[in-house]
Design a protein around this motif. Structure first.
Motif, mmCIF file in Angstrom:
data_model
loop_
_atom_site.group_PDB
_atom_site.id
_atom_site.type_symbol
_atom_site.label_atom_id
_atom_site.label_comp_id
_atom_site.label_asym_id
_atom_site.label_seq_id
_atom_site.Cartn_x
_atom_site.Cartn_y
_atom_site.Cartn_z
ATOM 1 N N PRO A 1 33.484 10.158 42.873
ATOM 2 C CA PRO A 1 34.720 10.438 42.188
ATOM 3 C C PRO A 1 34.789 9.773 41.006
ATOM 4 O O PRO A 1 35.387 10.243 39.916
ATOM 5 C CB PRO A 1 35.604 10.107 43.217
ATOM 6 N N LEU A 2 34.491 8.457 40.953
ATOM 7 C CA LEU A 2 34.529 7.534 39.923
ATOM 8 C C LEU A 2 33.278 6.901 39.494
ATOM 9 O O LEU A 2 32.462 6.676 40.325
ATOM 10 C CB LEU A 2 35.598 6.141 40.120
ATOM 11 N N ILE B 1 38.935 11.361 47.455
ATOM 12 C CA ILE B 1 39.393 11.119 46.256
ATOM 13 C C ILE B 1 40.591 10.452 46.264
ATOM 14 O O ILE B 1 41.178 10.307 45.134
ATOM 15 C CB ILE B 1 39.137 12.431 45.417
ATOM 16 N N ALA C 1 40.624 7.334 44.071
ATOM 17 C CA ALA C 1 40.453 7.833 42.483
ATOM 18 C C ALA C 1 41.724 8.232 41.917
ATOM 19 O O ALA C 1 42.043 7.892 40.910
ATOM 20 C CB ALA C 1 39.354 8.851 42.512
ATOM 21 N N GLU D 1 37.221 9.687 33.078
ATOM 22 C CA GLU D 1 37.044 9.667 34.617
ATOM 23 C C GLU D 1 37.841 10.729 35.290
ATOM 24 O O GLU D 1 37.498 11.029 36.348
ATOM 25 C CB GLU D 1 37.699 8.203 34.904
ATOM 26 N N VAL E 1 36.219 13.223 38.304
ATOM 27 C CA VAL E 1 36.718 13.509 39.447
ATOM 28 C C VAL E 1 36.842 15.004 39.725
ATOM 29 O O VAL E 1 36.481 15.678 40.712
ATOM 30 C CB VAL E 1 38.456 12.962 39.698
#
Length: 204
Positions: free
Chosen positions: A47-48, A86, A89, A107, A111
């Motif tokens: 996700p990141l 997630i 995130a 970012e 995601v």
């Protein structure tokens, strides 16, 4: 007997013979990708990224702020309903909504790309599992000590499972500054313990 297969952008799959049910949000995620024109973004499997996101020293324009907030709002929905992977995130990026930098926006796009790459991942619930009582509420928590370099606050998270699948989860910053890893983890455990007790009372 016909049963529904979709509800609030959630795809529902059932196997009645094995008493299993799966939920995933491929429809919602595909809509997100179309809205934000990320159809051709490269596959992303986390996700990141590993970059350390900090408070933006510049000033985002109103349009940039609105664009970022729209994306974070779109991410928060799956993070709070069917995608615990997630949750961190979404929580982390939401902390920059008042003045996002280009890195923060990048970012957020990551995601969404991750969601698209993993859009067929879902949550499974089952009524029967060998050697395990699926009706028992199972709770886990953890904390990352002082991982916010700016404030020294720790990040905490929890997961609550029932019928072999997650039913509640959260990732958030602790309200107080912990002085050790042990203290941060005890605060996280105390936080989820209160939630677990409330859940048990509701079931009774």
């Amino acid at each position: 007997m016909d049963t529904f297969k979709s509800f609030l952008n959630t795809t529902v799959l059932r196997d009645r013979s094995s008493k299993r049910l799966w939920l995933h949000q491929d429809q919602y995620i595909e809509k997100l990708v179309a809205i934000y024109h990320q159809e051709f973004a490269p596959p992303t499997y986390t996700p990141l990224s590993s970059q350390d996101l900090q408070k933006y020293e510049g000033q985002a324009t109103p349009n940039q702020i609105t664009a970022y907030q729209r994306r974070i709002g779109s991410i928060i929905y799956p993070a709070s309903t069917l995608r615990p992977d997630i949750a961190y995130a979404a929580s982390h990026l939401a902390g920059f909504m008042q003045n996002p930098s280009p890195e923060h926006l990048s970012e957020a796009h990551r995601v969404i790309a991750y969601l698209y790459t993993t859009r067929y991942l879902g949550i499974e619930y089952s009524a029967t599992t060998p050697y395990q009582n699926t009706k028992i509420l199972r709770i886990a928590s953890d904390a990352s000590f002082a991982d916010d370099n700016a404030t020294r606050h720790s990040t905490q998270g929890y997961l609550v499972k029932l019928f072999n699948g997650p039913i509640m989860w959260q990732s958030s910053k602790q309200k107080t500054v912990s002085t050790s890893t042990t203290e941060a983890e005890l605060l996280a455990l105390s936080h989820v313990g209160k939630i677990g007790r409330a859940s048990c009372r509701e079931r009774v």
